[in-house]
Design an enzyme around this catalytic site. Structure first.
Site, PDB file in Angstrom:
ATOM      1  N   SER A   1       0.819  -1.216   0.000  1.00  0.00           N
ATOM      2  CA  SER A   1       0.000   0.000   0.000  1.00  0.00           C
ATOM      3  C   SER A   1       0.852   1.264   0.000  1.00  0.00           C
ATOM      4  CB  SER A   1      -0.909   0.004   1.226  1.00  0.00           C
ATOM      5  OG  SER A   1      -0.124  -0.075   2.405  1.00  0.00           O
TER       6      SER A   1
ATOM      7  N   ASN B   1      -1.282  -1.586  14.128  1.00  0.00           N
ATOM      8  CA  ASN B   1      -2.724  -1.331  14.227  1.00  0.00           C
ATOM      9  C   ASN B   1      -3.024  -0.018  14.946  1.00  0.00           C
ATOM     10  OD1 ASN B   1      -2.833  -3.744  12.957  1.00  0.00           O
ATOM     11  ND2 ASN B   1      -3.718  -4.899  14.676  1.00  0.00           N
TER      12      ASN B   1
ATOM     13  N   THR C   1     -38.628  28.676  -7.931  1.00  0.00           N
ATOM     14  CA  THR C   1     -39.004  27.352  -7.427  1.00  0.00           C
ATOM     15  C   THR C   1     -39.386  26.550  -8.659  1.00  0.00           C
ATOM     16  OG1 THR C   1     -41.344  27.849  -7.155  1.00  0.00           O
ATOM     17  CG2 THR C   1     -39.924  28.344  -5.283  1.00  0.00           C
ATOM     18  N   HIS C   2     -39.061  25.262  -8.643  1.00  0.00           N
ATOM     19  CA  HIS C   2     -39.281  24.404  -9.818  1.00  0.00           C
ATOM     20  C   HIS C   2     -38.574  24.963 -11.056  1.00  0.00           C
ATOM     21  CE1 HIS C   2     -42.612  22.608  -7.438  1.00  0.00           C
ATOM     22  NE2 HIS C   2     -42.810  23.869  -7.078  1.00  0.00           N
TER      23      HIS C   2
ATOM     24  N   SER D   1     -14.234  26.080 -27.480  1.00  0.00           N
ATOM     25  CA  SER D   1     -14.506  24.832 -28.186  1.00  0.00           C
ATOM     26  C   SER D   1     -13.508  24.694 -29.310  1.00  0.00           C
ATOM     27  CB  SER D   1     -15.929  24.867 -28.735  1.00  0.00           C
ATOM     28  OG  SER D   1     -16.044  23.986 -29.838  1.00  0.00           O
TER      29      SER D   1
ATOM     30  N   LYS E   1     -17.878  29.716 -28.659  1.00  0.00           N
ATOM     31  CA  LYS E   1     -18.217  29.109 -27.371  1.00  0.00           C
ATOM     32  C   LYS E   1     -17.331  29.565 -26.225  1.00  0.00           C
ATOM     33  CE  LYS E   1     -20.202  25.285 -27.002  1.00  0.00           C
ATOM     34  NZ  LYS E   1     -21.405  24.802 -26.365  1.00  0.00           N
TER      35      LYS E   1
ATOM     36  N   ASN F   1     -17.270  27.940 -22.504  1.00  0.00           N
ATOM     37  CA  ASN F   1     -17.919  26.892 -21.723  1.00  0.00           C
ATOM     38  C   ASN F   1     -17.530  26.949 -20.241  1.00  0.00           C
ATOM     39  OD1 ASN F   1     -19.087  25.826 -24.073  1.00  0.00           O
ATOM     40  ND2 ASN F   1     -17.251  24.611 -24.497  1.00  0.00           N
TER      41      ASN F   1
ATOM     42  N   GLU G   1     -18.815  22.758 -14.402  1.00  0.00           N
ATOM     43  CA  GLU G   1     -19.319  21.428 -14.798  1.00  0.00           C
ATOM     44  C   GLU G   1     -18.505  20.321 -14.140  1.00  0.00           C
ATOM     45  OE1 GLU G   1     -20.347  21.197 -19.219  1.00  0.00           O
ATOM     46  OE2 GLU G   1     -19.183  23.020 -19.068  1.00  0.00           O
TER      47      GLU G   1
ATOM     48  N   TYR H   1      -8.867  -5.184  14.442  1.00  0.00           N
ATOM     49  CA  TYR H   1      -8.320  -4.809  13.136  1.00  0.00           C
ATOM     50  C   TYR H   1      -8.518  -5.922  12.112  1.00  0.00           C
ATOM     51  CZ  TYR H   1      -5.117  -3.544   9.419  1.00  0.00           C
ATOM     52  OH  TYR H   1      -4.596  -3.237   8.193  1.00  0.00           O
TER      53      TYR H   1
ATOM     54  N   GLN I   1      -7.084  -1.418   5.421  1.00  0.00           N
ATOM     55  CA  GLN I   1      -6.036  -0.741   4.654  1.00  0.00           C
ATOM     56  C   GLN I   1      -6.645   0.021   3.465  1.00  0.00           C
ATOM     57  OE1 GLN I   1      -2.124  -2.559   3.973  1.00  0.00           O
ATOM     58  NE2 GLN I   1      -2.694  -2.719   1.830  1.00  0.00           N
TER      59      GLN I   1
ATOM     60  N   LYS J   1      -7.647   4.214   2.867  1.00  0.00           N
ATOM     61  CA  LYS J   1      -6.852   5.419   2.571  1.00  0.00           C
ATOM     62  C   LYS J   1      -7.211   6.083   1.252  1.00  0.00           C
ATOM     63  CE  LYS J   1      -3.826   3.632   5.739  1.00  0.00           C
ATOM     64  NZ  LYS J   1      -4.599   2.364   5.766  1.00  0.00           N
TER      65      LYS J   1
HETATM   66  N1  ARG Z   1      -0.923  -1.029   6.081  1.00  0.00           N
HETATM   67  C1  ARG Z   1      -1.783  -1.442   7.120  1.00  0.00           C
HETATM   68  C2  ARG Z   1      -3.112  -0.689   7.052  1.00  0.00           C
HETATM   69  O1  ARG Z   1      -3.121   0.356   6.517  1.00  0.00           O
HETATM   70  C3  ARG Z   1      -1.148  -1.196   8.451  1.00  0.00           C
HETATM   71  C4  ARG Z   1      -1.663  -2.065   9.534  1.00  0.00           C
HETATM   72  C5  ARG Z   1      -1.287  -3.453   9.284  1.00  0.00           C
HETATM   73  N2  ARG Z   1      -1.643  -4.275  10.380  1.00  0.00           N
HETATM   74  C6  ARG Z   1      -1.640  -5.622  10.276  1.00  0.00           C
HETATM   75  N3  ARG Z   1      -2.007  -6.273  11.328  1.00  0.00           N
HETATM   76  N4  ARG Z   1      -1.332  -6.238   9.164  1.00  0.00           N
HETATM   77  O2  ARG Z   1      -4.131  -1.147   7.505  1.00  0.00           O
END
Ligand code: ARG
Length: 490
Positions: A37, A124, A169-170, A291, A297, A299, A304, A331, A336, A339
């Site tokens: 990751s 964790n 309105t509408h 355009s 044009k 735009n 948008e 956990y 993961q 993110k």
């Molecule tokens: N990269 C992991 C995450 O974002 C970190 C935590 C990993 N913990 C584990 N027990 N494998 O969740």
């Protein structure tokens, strides 16, 4: 794919560099690619290092680590942070995530003592801490951008108190309002968005550190100390909950989704208003495109796109909710996946805020066009009905009478003010010549003199209130607006 050959030519199994003794084989190449990751979570590096510094200093203060070791680790962490800042960090997907990359680099730099950093900690509680710190910073950034947009609206509204336009309105012309009143409606939406973000911030500001993997640790950690150093209001109460929940991300993304929808609705009005059909606004060249085929044009692409990107933010929220649903405590690696949607939602809303702030700051409104739109559409029909109602005619009857008059005027190709008094009196005898004063648009707006209404004094109060609110939030309204090119003019 890996095979038994991976045990190496000597015939002894090569232990996993990452996981040590328990593992006799390296992670399968596909599995590694699937699970790494670091390309996404390296954005957490500053927060990760802040958390590690707090942790290691606390370990020394508690006598868990010798002060000299903690000092070496802290210096090493600061050097890694500086390297990241300079863009010289070598991020290695084989090290999976940001945490292992930082720690691995630290170990290369300072040697085996680096291994003491993770005493009494797990990834964790580490990642949960990182995310709380990151979102806290991100919320501050989005709030600041929202405040700048509000400053622009305050200044543009101050310049458009005299401009009347139809309220709808509408999407049908309904009643006249002041343009400032309309812009201040946008401001109200954004103020609530700001409030929701700050609510989420308040609730998320608790420290997971010390929860370790799920059940705390045997080391005498000072959870209050790390919480304090990191600017948290205190530690989270339950170690399982501390590492298991991501509701704070849901709250932040729900606030962002709400805000994205607001920004989309504002965008839609800019798109509509900049059509030839409306002609209420001219967007600046700096925020429009041409355009490739139609030379005439101009735009409103930015508005948008702001409208279009809303789907991403709503999707990010749904992504997170579905990811969490059904996870047992504590956990799970699923988490993961939190993110990418969190980063995307903040990035999208921040960029959208910047671009729309620019659009609104530099747009030229068209008071003449707005006024022209007031003429057609019988926006004074309510005035006429109210006039009768104020003279004792039940409003429902008055409504009926005026409806007939609108029909008569429409058939004759006239506006209500052009109907002769006899025509009015033929429909209701209460009409007299003074009724025509009620049909003036400015007067119609001024009669809407209630708190929250479009009458001039009410709009002035609202403007002052917005300025005071922003002032209390520490925003220099005029400087912020000027930095985006906003002026108090239509
Ligand atoms: N990269 C992991 C995450 O974002 C970190 C935590 C990993 N913990 C584990 N027990 N494998 O969740």
């Amino acid at each position: 794919m890996s095979s038994d050959d991976d045990t190496g030519s000597s015939g002894t199994p090569a232990p996993s560099a990452t996981w040590g003794g328990r593992f006799r084989q390296a992670l399968d190449e596909v599995a590694l690619r699937y699970s790494a990751s670091v390309d996404v979570d390296r954005r957490l590096a500053p927060q990760d290092i802040r958390g590690s510094l707090a942790h290691v200093r606390m370990l020394a203060a508690q006598g868990v680590l010798p002060a000299a070791d903690a000092e070496t680790i802290a210096k090493g962490l600061e050097a890694v942070a500086a390297r990241i800042e300079r863009g010289e960090m070598r991020w290695d997907p084989a090290r999976e995530d940001v945490h292992m990359n930082v720690e691995g680099t630290l170990a290369e730099d300072i040697g085996p003592v680096a291994g003491k950093l993770h005493t009494g900690r797990s990834r964790n509680d580490q990642v949960a801490t990182d995310m709380r710190l990151w979102v806290r910073d991100a919320i501050d950034g989005t709030v600041a951008r929202t405040e700048r947009f509000l400053a622009v609206l305050a200044v543009r509204a101050a310049g458009t108190v005299d401009v009347l336009l139809p309220g709808y309105t509408h999407l049908q012309r309904a009643q006249p309002v002041r343009l400032a009143h309309h812009l201040l409606a946008w401001a109200e939406m954004l103020r609530r968005d700001r409030g929701r973000l700050l609510d989420a911030r308040r609730r998320l500001n608790r420290s997971p550190l010390g929860a370790a993997a799920l059940a705390g640790t045997t080391f005498p950690l000072d959870r209050d100390a790390t919480a304090k150093v990191l600017g948290f209001d205190g530690p989270l109460r339950n170690s399982l909950d501390a590492v298991a929940d991501r509701d704070f991300l849901v709250e932040a993304l729900a606030a962002l989704a709400n805000q994205a929808v607001h920004l989309s609705r504002i965008s839609e009005e800019l798109v509509l208003w900049s059509t030839q059909e409306f002609g209420f606004v001219q967007m600046s060249d700096a925020f429009t495109t041409g355009s490739s085929i139609m030379p005439q044009k101009k735009n409103p692409d930015m508005a948008e796109l702001a409208r279009g990107k809303t789907g991403r933010v709503v999707g990010d929220l749904v992504n997170l909710l579905v990811m969490l649903k059904g996870l047992p405590l504590a956990y799970n690696r699923d988490m993961q996946e939190d993110k990418a949607p969190v980063f995307d939602a903040f990035d999208t809303v921040d960029d959208t805020l910047d671009v729309l702030t620019g659009c609104v700051a530099t747009a030229r409104f068209a008071p003449e066009q707005m006024r022209a739109a007031l003429r057609d559409g019988f926006l004074d029909a309510t005035e006429l009905a109210d006039w009768l109602a104020a003279r004792g005619v039940p409003f429902r009857d008055a409504h009926h009478v005026v409806g007939r008059l609108v029909g008569i005027a429409h058939a004759a190709g006239k506006v209500l003010a052009e109907l002769p008094l006899e025509t009015l009196r033929a429909e209701h005898e209460a009409f007299d010549a003074s009724v025509f004063e009620a049909l003036d648009m400015e007067a119609a707006v001024e009669r809407r003199d209630l708190p929250g209404g479009p009458a001039r004094t009410r709009v002035d109060v609202a403007l002052q209130e917005l300025r005071a609110f922003l002032g209390e939030a520490g925003v220099d309204v005029d400087a912020a607006a000027a930095s985006c090119g906003a002026e108090a003019r239509p």
